[in-house]
Write a protein that holds these residues in place. Structure first.
Motif, PDB file in Angstrom:
ATOM      1  N   GLY A   1       0.816  -1.206   0.000  1.00  0.00           N
ATOM      2  CA  GLY A   1       0.000   0.000   0.000  1.00  0.00           C
ATOM      3  C   GLY A   1       0.847   1.251   0.000  1.00  0.00           C
ATOM      4  O   GLY A   1       0.519   2.249  -0.660  1.00  0.00           O
ATOM      5  N   SER A   2       1.956   1.218   0.730  1.00  0.00           N
ATOM      6  CA  SER A   2       2.861   2.366   0.760  1.00  0.00           C
ATOM      7  C   SER A   2       3.440   2.640  -0.623  1.00  0.00           C
ATOM      8  O   SER A   2       3.505   3.789  -1.076  1.00  0.00           O
ATOM      9  CB  SER A   2       3.999   2.110   1.758  1.00  0.00           C
ATOM     10  OG  SER A   2       3.502   1.874   3.048  1.00  0.00           O
ATOM     11  N   CYS A   3       3.866   1.577  -1.275  1.00  0.00           N
ATOM     12  CA  CYS A   3       4.446   1.726  -2.619  1.00  0.00           C
ATOM     13  C   CYS A   3       3.417   2.281  -3.594  1.00  0.00           C
ATOM     14  O   CYS A   3       3.713   3.171  -4.397  1.00  0.00           O
ATOM     15  CB  CYS A   3       4.976   0.388  -3.111  1.00  0.00           C
ATOM     16  SG  CYS A   3       6.460  -0.196  -2.258  1.00  0.00           S
ATOM     17  N   ARG A   4       2.211   1.758  -3.528  1.00  0.00           N
ATOM     18  CA  ARG A   4       1.158   2.216  -4.439  1.00  0.00           C
ATOM     19  C   ARG A   4       0.843   3.692  -4.210  1.00  0.00           C
ATOM     20  O   ARG A   4       0.681   4.466  -5.153  1.00  0.00           O
ATOM     21  CB  ARG A   4      -0.103   1.367  -4.248  1.00  0.00           C
ATOM     22  CG  ARG A   4      -1.262   1.767  -5.147  1.00  0.00           C
ATOM     23  CD  ARG A   4      -0.925   1.587  -6.619  1.00  0.00           C
ATOM     24  NE  ARG A   4      -2.039   1.934  -7.472  1.00  0.00           N
ATOM     25  CZ  ARG A   4      -1.989   1.982  -8.805  1.00  0.00           C
ATOM     26  NH1 ARG A   4      -0.862   1.683  -9.429  1.00  0.00           N
ATOM     27  NH2 ARG A   4      -3.039   2.304  -9.510  1.00  0.00           N
ATOM     28  N   LEU A   5       0.767   4.074  -2.943  1.00  0.00           N
ATOM     29  CA  LEU A   5       0.462   5.463  -2.612  1.00  0.00           C
ATOM     30  C   LEU A   5       1.549   6.402  -3.121  1.00  0.00           C
ATOM     31  O   LEU A   5       1.262   7.440  -3.724  1.00  0.00           O
ATOM     32  CB  LEU A   5       0.310   5.597  -1.086  1.00  0.00           C
ATOM     33  CG  LEU A   5      -0.110   6.959  -0.555  1.00  0.00           C
ATOM     34  CD1 LEU A   5      -1.493   7.336  -1.068  1.00  0.00           C
ATOM     35  CD2 LEU A   5      -0.100   6.954   0.972  1.00  0.00           C
ATOM     36  N   PHE A   6       2.816   6.014  -2.905  1.00  0.00           N
ATOM     37  CA  PHE A   6       3.889   6.898  -3.353  1.00  0.00           C
ATOM     38  C   PHE A   6       4.011   6.903  -4.873  1.00  0.00           C
ATOM     39  O   PHE A   6       4.354   7.939  -5.461  1.00  0.00           O
ATOM     40  CB  PHE A   6       5.227   6.504  -2.742  1.00  0.00           C
ATOM     41  CG  PHE A   6       6.293   7.526  -3.032  1.00  0.00           C
ATOM     42  CD1 PHE A   6       6.426   8.647  -2.230  1.00  0.00           C
ATOM     43  CD2 PHE A   6       7.129   7.395  -4.131  1.00  0.00           C
ATOM     44  CE1 PHE A   6       7.381   9.610  -2.515  1.00  0.00           C
ATOM     45  CE2 PHE A   6       8.084   8.347  -4.427  1.00  0.00           C
ATOM     46  CZ  PHE A   6       8.209   9.468  -3.612  1.00  0.00           C
ATOM     47  N   ALA A   7       3.746   5.773  -5.504  1.00  0.00           N
ATOM     48  CA  ALA A   7       3.818   5.735  -6.966  1.00  0.00           C
ATOM     49  C   ALA A   7       2.823   6.723  -7.581  1.00  0.00           C
ATOM     50  O   ALA A   7       3.135   7.426  -8.553  1.00  0.00           O
ATOM     51  CB  ALA A   7       3.544   4.320  -7.474  1.00  0.00           C
ATOM     52  N   GLU A   8       1.625   6.792  -7.016  1.00  0.00           N
ATOM     53  CA  GLU A   8       0.638   7.754  -7.506  1.00  0.00           C
ATOM     54  C   GLU A   8       1.086   9.183  -7.205  1.00  0.00           C
ATOM     55  O   GLU A   8       0.883  10.093  -8.012  1.00  0.00           O
ATOM     56  CB  GLU A   8      -0.719   7.472  -6.857  1.00  0.00           C
ATOM     57  CG  GLU A   8      -1.387   6.201  -7.348  1.00  0.00           C
ATOM     58  CD  GLU A   8      -1.727   6.264  -8.833  1.00  0.00           C
ATOM     59  OE1 GLU A   8      -2.014   7.383  -9.337  1.00  0.00           O
ATOM     60  OE2 GLU A   8      -1.696   5.218  -9.490  1.00  0.00           O
ATOM     61  N   PHE A   9       1.670   9.393  -6.019  1.00  0.00           N
ATOM     62  CA  PHE A   9       2.195  10.714  -5.670  1.00  0.00           C
ATOM     63  C   PHE A   9       3.291  11.119  -6.652  1.00  0.00           C
ATOM     64  O   PHE A   9       3.325  12.267  -7.133  1.00  0.00           O
ATOM     65  CB  PHE A   9       2.751  10.675  -4.243  1.00  0.00           C
ATOM     66  CG  PHE A   9       3.324  11.981  -3.775  1.00  0.00           C
ATOM     67  CD1 PHE A   9       2.539  12.892  -3.087  1.00  0.00           C
ATOM     68  CD2 PHE A   9       4.663  12.285  -4.011  1.00  0.00           C
ATOM     69  CE1 PHE A   9       3.070  14.101  -2.644  1.00  0.00           C
ATOM     70  CE2 PHE A   9       5.200  13.493  -3.572  1.00  0.00           C
ATOM     71  CZ  PHE A   9       4.400  14.407  -2.896  1.00  0.00           C
ATOM     72  N   GLN A  10       4.184  10.185  -6.950  1.00  0.00           N
ATOM     73  CA  GLN A  10       5.275  10.485  -7.871  1.00  0.00           C
ATOM     74  C   GLN A  10       4.752  10.811  -9.262  1.00  0.00           C
ATOM     75  O   GLN A  10       5.233  11.737  -9.918  1.00  0.00           O
ATOM     76  CB  GLN A  10       6.238   9.294  -7.933  1.00  0.00           C
ATOM     77  CG  GLN A  10       7.483   9.547  -8.770  1.00  0.00           C
ATOM     78  CD  GLN A  10       8.423   8.356  -8.756  1.00  0.00           C
ATOM     79  OE1 GLN A  10       8.185   7.363  -8.074  1.00  0.00           O
ATOM     80  NE2 GLN A  10       9.506   8.449  -9.506  1.00  0.00           N
ATOM     81  N   ARG A  11       3.777  10.044  -9.709  1.00  0.00           N
ATOM     82  CA  ARG A  11       3.218  10.307 -11.044  1.00  0.00           C
ATOM     83  C   ARG A  11       2.598  11.696 -11.127  1.00  0.00           C
ATOM     84  O   ARG A  11       2.772  12.411 -12.115  1.00  0.00           O
ATOM     85  CB  ARG A  11       2.160   9.260 -11.370  1.00  0.00           C
ATOM     86  CG  ARG A  11       1.455   9.489 -12.720  1.00  0.00           C
ATOM     87  CD  ARG A  11       0.259   8.584 -12.877  1.00  0.00           C
ATOM     88  NE  ARG A  11      -0.756   8.860 -11.867  1.00  0.00           N
ATOM     89  CZ  ARG A  11      -1.644   9.848 -11.934  1.00  0.00           C
ATOM     90  NH1 ARG A  11      -1.623  10.687 -12.973  1.00  0.00           N
ATOM     91  NH2 ARG A  11      -2.538  10.022 -10.988  1.00  0.00           N
ATOM     92  N   ARG A  12       1.899  12.104 -10.063  1.00  0.00           N
ATOM     93  CA  ARG A  12       1.179  13.376 -10.099  1.00  0.00           C
ATOM     94  C   ARG A  12       2.089  14.571  -9.866  1.00  0.00           C
ATOM     95  O   ARG A  12       1.951  15.605 -10.531  1.00  0.00           O
ATOM     96  CB  ARG A  12       0.066  13.364  -9.061  1.00  0.00           C
ATOM     97  CG  ARG A  12      -0.753  14.659  -9.023  1.00  0.00           C
ATOM     98  CD  ARG A  12      -1.910  14.560  -8.047  1.00  0.00           C
ATOM     99  NE  ARG A  12      -2.849  13.510  -8.424  1.00  0.00           N
ATOM    100  CZ  ARG A  12      -4.000  13.293  -7.800  1.00  0.00           C
ATOM    101  NH1 ARG A  12      -4.335  14.042  -6.748  1.00  0.00           N
ATOM    102  NH2 ARG A  12      -4.812  12.324  -8.187  1.00  0.00           N
TER     103      ARG A  12
END
Length: 227
Positions: A142-153
């Motif tokens: 979940g942490s990875c998914r959350l940061f991946a979306e943050f990084q994309r945006r």
């Protein structure tokens, strides 16, 4: 969706007193199977996880002396889960002492603060200078998914560097988020340890603003952690 809705309502009131629920159930039963086939018939089965496949082979093995090396959890000599006494004590201290309210969007503040101190040390300059940003999330995935979306945006032109080896779903998470990814050296088979020189060379050669995925401890799946 519909079965879950019907089940929840039925727990509160008999279906006979809810005519709309009876109609909903009949509509779902007559068209649900066909609709489900049409809606999801194009969805392909995901490939088997090669690491979780170790557990599948373990369960299928008839050898009485087998050992499961595919589970990142403590086990006793009989293969049963082991819960640390510290965890049991923590359960007892917490049980019945908190209200079950919604947490803030960033999670439980005290939990986040103490977790950062545990990871970096109370007196670490990055902690005392307020240089660490952290939120509570659901598990490592979940942490990875959350940061991946943050990084994309918010970092749309950046690249994430992922260690070799790593847990296979890490690649899928950043790929699905549409973030460019590269590998960095971590494990050195010749020494069965950390490839420190290769790791530092890859970090130095990465463009400014790059993101590195680090396993803080118990590297998954390689398990080796730097001292």
């Amino acid at each position: 969706m519909f079965p879950a809705l019907a089940l929840s309502v039925q727990k509160l009131q008999p279906a006979a007193s809810l005519p709309w629920l009876s109609c909903l159930k009949r509509a779902y039963s007559t068209s649900g199977a066909a609709a489900g086939t049409n809606w999801f018939g194009h969805v392909e089965m995901a490939p088997r996880d090669p690491i979780l496949g170790v557990t599948e082979k373990f369960l299928a093995d008839k050898n009485p002396d087998k050992i499961n090396l595919g589970v990142g959890a403590y086990r006793d000599d009989d293969g049963h889960p082991v819960v640390l006494e510290s965890v049991r004590e923590a359960e007892q201290r917490v049980a019945g002492t908190h209200f079950m309210e919604y947490l803030p969007i960033g999670g439980l503040r005290d939990f986040v603060t103490e977790s950062v101190k545990l990871a970096y040390g109370d007196d670490s300059p990055v902690v005392t200078n307020g240089q660490v940003a952290a939120v509570q999330s659901l598990s490592g995935t979940g942490s990875c998914r959350l940061f991946a979306e943050f990084q994309r945006r918010f970092m749309p032109h950046s690249t994430v560097y992922i260690p070799v080896p790593t847990w296979s779903n890490h690649h899928n998470i950043w790929r699905d988020a549409g973030v460019a990814q590269k590998a960095y050296r971590y494990y050195k088979p010749e020494t069965r340890g950390l490839d420190f020189e290769g790791l530092m060379e890859d970090v130095k050669n990465a463009p400014s603003g790059s993101v590195f995925l680090l396993h803080a401890c118990a590297h998954n799946p390689q398990a080796w952690t730097p001292p």
